[in-house]
Design an enzyme around this catalytic site. Structure first.
Site, PDB file in Angstrom:
ATOM      1  N   SER A  80       0.587  -1.042   0.057  1.00  0.00           N
ATOM      2  CA  SER A  80       0.115  -0.206   0.310  1.00  0.00           C
ATOM      3  C   SER A  80       1.258   1.577  -0.142  1.00  0.00           C
ATOM      4  O   SER A  80       2.248   1.650   0.652  1.00  0.00           O
ATOM      5  CB  SER A  80      -0.664  -0.156   1.604  1.00  0.00           C
ATOM      6  OG  SER A  80      -1.480   1.367   1.523  1.00  0.00           O
TER       7      SER A  80
ATOM      8  N   TYR B 168      -0.126  -0.128  10.735  1.00  0.00           N
ATOM      9  CA  TYR B 168      -0.478  -0.621   9.632  1.00  0.00           C
ATOM     10  C   TYR B 168       0.630  -0.363   8.387  1.00  0.00           C
ATOM     11  O   TYR B 168       1.291  -1.306   7.606  1.00  0.00           O
ATOM     12  CB  TYR B 168      -1.692   0.465   9.116  1.00  0.00           C
ATOM     13  CG  TYR B 168      -2.147  -0.615   7.147  1.00  0.00           C
ATOM     14  CD1 TYR B 168      -2.418  -1.670   6.976  1.00  0.00           C
ATOM     15  CD2 TYR B 168      -2.227   1.035   6.386  1.00  0.00           C
ATOM     16  CE1 TYR B 168      -3.258  -2.298   5.590  1.00  0.00           C
ATOM     17  CE2 TYR B 168      -2.236   0.621   5.095  1.00  0.00           C
ATOM     18  CZ  TYR B 168      -3.479  -1.184   4.842  1.00  0.00           C
ATOM     19  OH  TYR B 168      -3.254  -1.943   3.243  1.00  0.00           O
TER      20      TYR B 168
END
Length: 307
Positions: free
Chosen positions: A158, A184
């Protein structure tokens, strides 16, 4: 190394990327294949003729998706198998139950920005799921990937990797305040570093490994994101799930990237280096650092070997 580019773009769909590709006789595993871009990744691979196994937590949901893919593609070789990535025993069982060669492993499943949660080992849950689970799965399936002769590993990362390098001194937030986006981001950096190191360690086995940013797609992945932040995100250009799956499918199936390994892609092309002020595009230098990649691999092996 010259930058890898393709005719495909931000707007290309998984179906467009795989058009004309024949995967007959090839076998694929897609983690998280019962929701989000995992469904469309699996569907595109099935359209091209691959045998596809959906590796999922919720097997009932997986069976429903498998039936839909079979109906829409005419490919009856779509299967479902259980896996809980944060559970070492579950990951080992999946790998132990796999029989025969494996040509494509798409490490797609993940959790995003969840509140602090720990595994029984005390590992921070996002890192345990997004990185350690997929790392253990790849290790467990290594022999099957090597047996394929020309296997591909696809690591779904990501642009959130920009928010954090891997903090080796405190990966599991034991001595620093927990922040869900830093967690994350760290796990997404780890996804890239895994591909960098796998590309080096497993090249002699005919295995290539690459990482990617799928783009912004509205899926259940955002279930932990606050409503305020989701409203703020409304100003961004969102992809459809079909577009979001395209770069995964490119790296899993396209002859345009034959032999390409250890790289990070976005919008169906190799990403450029990150530039200041653009948190949505490019790749951070630390995410491709070979020393960090080796350090993370060695540490991950030690963690998974703990009794």
């Amino acid at each position: 190394m010259s930058r890898i580019t393709t005719p495909f773009t931000h707007d290309s769909t998984a179906a467009e990327v795989v058009a004309g590709v024949d995967l007959t006789g090839r076998r694929a595993v897609v983690t998280g294949g019962a929701s989000g871009i995992g469904v469309e990744t699996a569907r595109a691979l099935a359209v091209a003729g691959a045998e596809v196994t959906l590796a999922v937590r919720n097997t009932a949901a997986g069976e429903r998706v498998a039936a839909q893919i079979i109906e829409s593609t005419g490919n009856n070789h779509v299967f479902v198998a259980p896996i809980e990535l944060a559970d070492r025993a579950s990951v080992r069982a999946f790998a132990a139950n796999w029989d025969g060669p494996l040509h494509i492993l798409v490490n797609n499943a993940g959790v995003m920005a969840e509140p602090l949660n720990r595994t029984p080992e005390g590992w921070e849950h996002q890192f345990a799921t997004n990185h350690l689970g997929h790392f253990g799965l790849a290790l467990g399936l290594h022999d099957a990937l090597a047996a394929a002769g020309s296997a591909r590993i696809v690591s779904v990362s990501s642009s959130a990797h920009h928010s954090s390098d891997v903090v080796f001194e405190d990966i599991h937030f034991e001595n620093r305040p927990y922040e869900e986006w830093a967690s994350y981001g760290q796990s997404k950096t780890a996804n890239i570093l895994f591909a960098v190191e796998a590309a080096k360690r497993w090249a002699s086995d005919g295995i290539v490994a690459n990482a990617l940013m799928p783009g912004g797609i509205r899926t259940a992945l955002q279930r932990h994101v606050s409503e305020d932040l989701q409203r703020e995100w409304d100003r961004f250009e969102w992809k459809t799930v079909e577009q979001g799956a395209s770069t995964s499918v490119l790296l899993a199936a396209s002859p345009l990237v034959d032999g390409v390994t250890g790289r990070y892609f976005e919008d169906n092309n190799e990403a450029l280096p990150r530039t200041e002020g653009d948190p949505m595009h490019g790749v951070a230098e630390y995410a491709l650092d070979p020393e960090s990649a080796t350090r993370l691999w060695d540490l991950s092996e030690k963690l998974l070997a703990q009794v």
